[in-house]
Motif scaffolding. Structure first.
Motif, PDB file in Angstrom:
ATOM      1  N   ALA A  46       0.614  -1.224   0.152  1.00 37.31           N
ATOM      2  CA  ALA A  46       0.084   0.146   0.093  1.00 37.31           C
ATOM      3  C   ALA A  46       0.944   1.115  -0.092  1.00 37.31           C
ATOM      4  CB  ALA A  46      -0.884   0.027   1.184  1.00 37.31           C
ATOM      5  N   VAL A  47       1.803   1.116   0.859  1.00 39.27           N
ATOM      6  CA  VAL A  47       2.732   2.436   0.868  1.00 39.27           C
ATOM      7  C   VAL A  47       3.616   2.600  -0.654  1.00 39.27           C
ATOM      8  CG1 VAL A  47       4.767   3.445   1.882  1.00 39.27           C
ATOM      9  CG2 VAL A  47       3.477   2.373   3.249  1.00 39.27           C
ATOM     10  N   ALA A  48       3.676   1.320  -1.205  1.00 42.76           N
ATOM     11  CA  ALA A  48       4.356   1.672  -2.738  1.00 42.76           C
ATOM     12  C   ALA A  48       3.556   2.220  -3.467  1.00 42.76           C
ATOM     13  CB  ALA A  48       4.888   0.215  -3.154  1.00 42.76           C
ATOM     14  N   LEU A  49       2.131   1.659  -3.375  1.00 46.43           N
ATOM     15  CA  LEU A  49       1.358   2.200  -4.418  1.00 46.43           C
ATOM     16  C   LEU A  49       1.147   3.833  -4.208  1.00 46.43           C
ATOM     17  CD1 LEU A  49      -0.795   1.867  -6.599  1.00 46.43           C
ATOM     18  CD2 LEU A  49      -2.727   1.356  -4.693  1.00 46.43           C
ATOM     19  N   GLY A  50       1.050   4.295  -2.940  1.00 42.12           N
ATOM     20  CA  GLY A  50       0.718   5.557  -2.627  1.00 42.12           C
ATOM     21  C   GLY A  50       1.841   6.202  -2.990  1.00 42.12           C
ATOM     22  N   LEU A  51       3.133   5.903  -2.563  1.00 38.98           N
ATOM     23  CA  LEU A  51       4.272   6.646  -2.890  1.00 38.98           C
ATOM     24  C   LEU A  51       4.343   6.953  -4.411  1.00 38.98           C
ATOM     25  CD1 LEU A  51       7.097   8.082  -2.350  1.00 38.98           C
ATOM     26  CD2 LEU A  51       8.153   5.575  -2.261  1.00 38.98           C
ATOM     27  N   TRP A  52       4.165   5.681  -5.252  1.00 43.44           N
ATOM     28  CA  TRP A  52       4.193   5.921  -6.633  1.00 43.44           C
ATOM     29  C   TRP A  52       3.120   7.017  -7.095  1.00 43.44           C
ATOM     30  CZ3 TRP A  52       0.014   4.193 -10.167  1.00 43.44           C
ATOM     31  CH2 TRP A  52       0.539   4.361 -11.340  1.00 43.44           C
ATOM     32  N   ARG A  53       1.990   6.897  -6.874  1.00 47.56           N
ATOM     33  CA  ARG A  53       0.831   7.806  -7.263  1.00 47.56           C
ATOM     34  C   ARG A  53       1.303   9.240  -6.710  1.00 47.56           C
ATOM     35  NH1 ARG A  53      -1.155   7.689 -11.435  1.00 47.56           N
ATOM     36  NH2 ARG A  53      -0.621   9.973 -11.356  1.00 47.56           N
ATOM     37  N   GLY A  54       1.789   9.357  -5.669  1.00 51.25           N
ATOM     38  CA  GLY A  54       2.060  10.876  -5.144  1.00 51.25           C
ATOM     39  C   GLY A  54       3.212  11.315  -5.913  1.00 51.25           C
ATOM     40  N   ALA A  55       4.337  10.592  -6.097  1.00 45.24           N
ATOM     41  CA  ALA A  55       5.352  11.025  -6.981  1.00 45.24           C
ATOM     42  C   ALA A  55       4.909  11.604  -8.305  1.00 45.24           C
ATOM     43  CB  ALA A  55       6.719  10.189  -6.825  1.00 45.24           C
ATOM     44  N   ALA A  56       4.179  10.750  -8.813  1.00 48.85           N
ATOM     45  CA  ALA A  56       3.450  11.005 -10.180  1.00 48.85           C
ATOM     46  C   ALA A  56       2.738  12.115 -10.277  1.00 48.85           C
ATOM     47  CB  ALA A  56       2.811   9.975 -10.790  1.00 48.85           C
ATOM     48  N   ASP A  57       2.059  12.452  -9.012  1.00 49.29           N
ATOM     49  CA  ASP A  57       1.125  13.807  -9.198  1.00 49.29           C
ATOM     50  C   ASP A  57       1.884  15.053  -8.781  1.00 49.29           C
ATOM     51  OD1 ASP A  57      -0.905  12.103  -9.975  1.00 49.29           O
ATOM     52  OD2 ASP A  57      -1.914  12.029  -7.874  1.00 49.29           O
TER      53      ASP A  57
END
Length: 284
Positions: free
Chosen positions: A113-124
């Motif tokens: 879950a942290v990986a998914l959130g980090l990936w999306r946060g960095a992209a945004d």
């Protein structure tokens, strides 16, 4: 009117059937909520890292302002909420996969879950360089290893977390298989084995607690059907108010054809021994 405690009767029935109560959909909603909070935490980490990461791949005039991140609150809401719901999630996954398997799965879930959130946060949230591979817009200052490492952190950091999560998930299923084998051996011992009294001769705290229940390593002495005195070592989780002590009486089940096989020996505590032999006291 029954003369048998209904709770004890249900526990006996589950033991004979070899099944454990399965978590319902409400329990899985708690697990999903816990994962969502960890994803929120990861998104917040991506936002907080916007400025420090940008200094690694952008020239000073192109860097975002060094100010309090707008989504800093996500870090605190995500981590504290996930930690609170984590107790419930651990219990649900533990019931579904067994103690060790549940622990591995809970850790895998949080990292994924942290990986998914980090990936999306960095992209945004991260500032895209005006000229990929260069610190400036004119393309006169090429990145070195540090620049590429900073910009690609949005990919390799979540990927690393996801890889660790996958390894933990494999470990969880491996622990689940071992748990099922232990349960099968326990049922065979209880149904086919001989029961004799025993005594606890040693106890040792392992330093591990699961669900506020300490794991205790203990040694039991018993005499088999041939009159041979034997000792068996077991590890189990115990209620803090019911930790075994040296001299405590116990009941021991063993197979007459293999009285020395520790994996086929079960040890039970309590006044109602049939009800007290549970998964936590299976051969380990």
């Amino acid at each position: 009117m029954s003369t048998v405690d209904p709770a004890l009767a249900r526990r006996r029935e589950r033991l004979r059937a070899g099944t454990q109560p399965r978590p319902g959909w409400r329990a899985w909603l708690l697990v999903a909520a816990c994962a969502g909070l960890w994803a929120m935490f990861g998104y917040g980490v991506g936002d907080v890292a916007t400025y420090p990461i940008a200094t690694g791949y952008l020239a000073a005039p192109l860097q975002p302002p060094n100010q309090t991140p707008a989504l800093l609150w996500m870090l605190f809401v995500g981590v504290f909420g996930a930690m609170i719901l984590g107790f419930a999630a651990d219990a649900v996954l533990g019931a579904a996969l067994g103690g060790a398997g549940g622990g591995f799965a809970a850790f895998a879930l949080s990292l994924a879950a942290v990986a998914l959130g980090l990936w999306r946060g960095a992209a945004d949230r991260w500032v895209r360089p005006p000229h990929l591979g260069f610190f400036d817009a004119a393309g006169s200052l090429p990145w070195g290893g540090g620049g590429w490492l900073s910009w690609t952190a949005q990919y390799w950091a979540p990927g690393l977390l996801a890889a660790i999560s996958a390894a933990l998930l494999l470990a969880a299923f491996g622990a689940r298989r071992r748990h099922l084998r232990r349960q099968r051996r326990l049922r065979e011992t209880l149904s086919q084995g001989q029961r004799v009294p025993g005594t606890v001769t040693e106890t040792r705290h392992t330093g591990i607690e699961v669900g506020n229940e300490p794991r205790i390593r203990f040694v039991t002495r018993f005499v088999d059907h041939l009159g041979t005195e034997r000792w068996v070592s077991k590890t189990g989780q115990f209620d803090p108010t019911r930790i075994p002590r040296v001299g405590d009486p116990v009941q021991v089940w063993f197979l007459r054809e293999a009285p020395g096989d520790e994996d086929r020996i079960a040890v039970g505590f309590g006044s109602d021994q049939d009800a007290e032999i549970e998964e936590r006291l299976a051969a380990q």
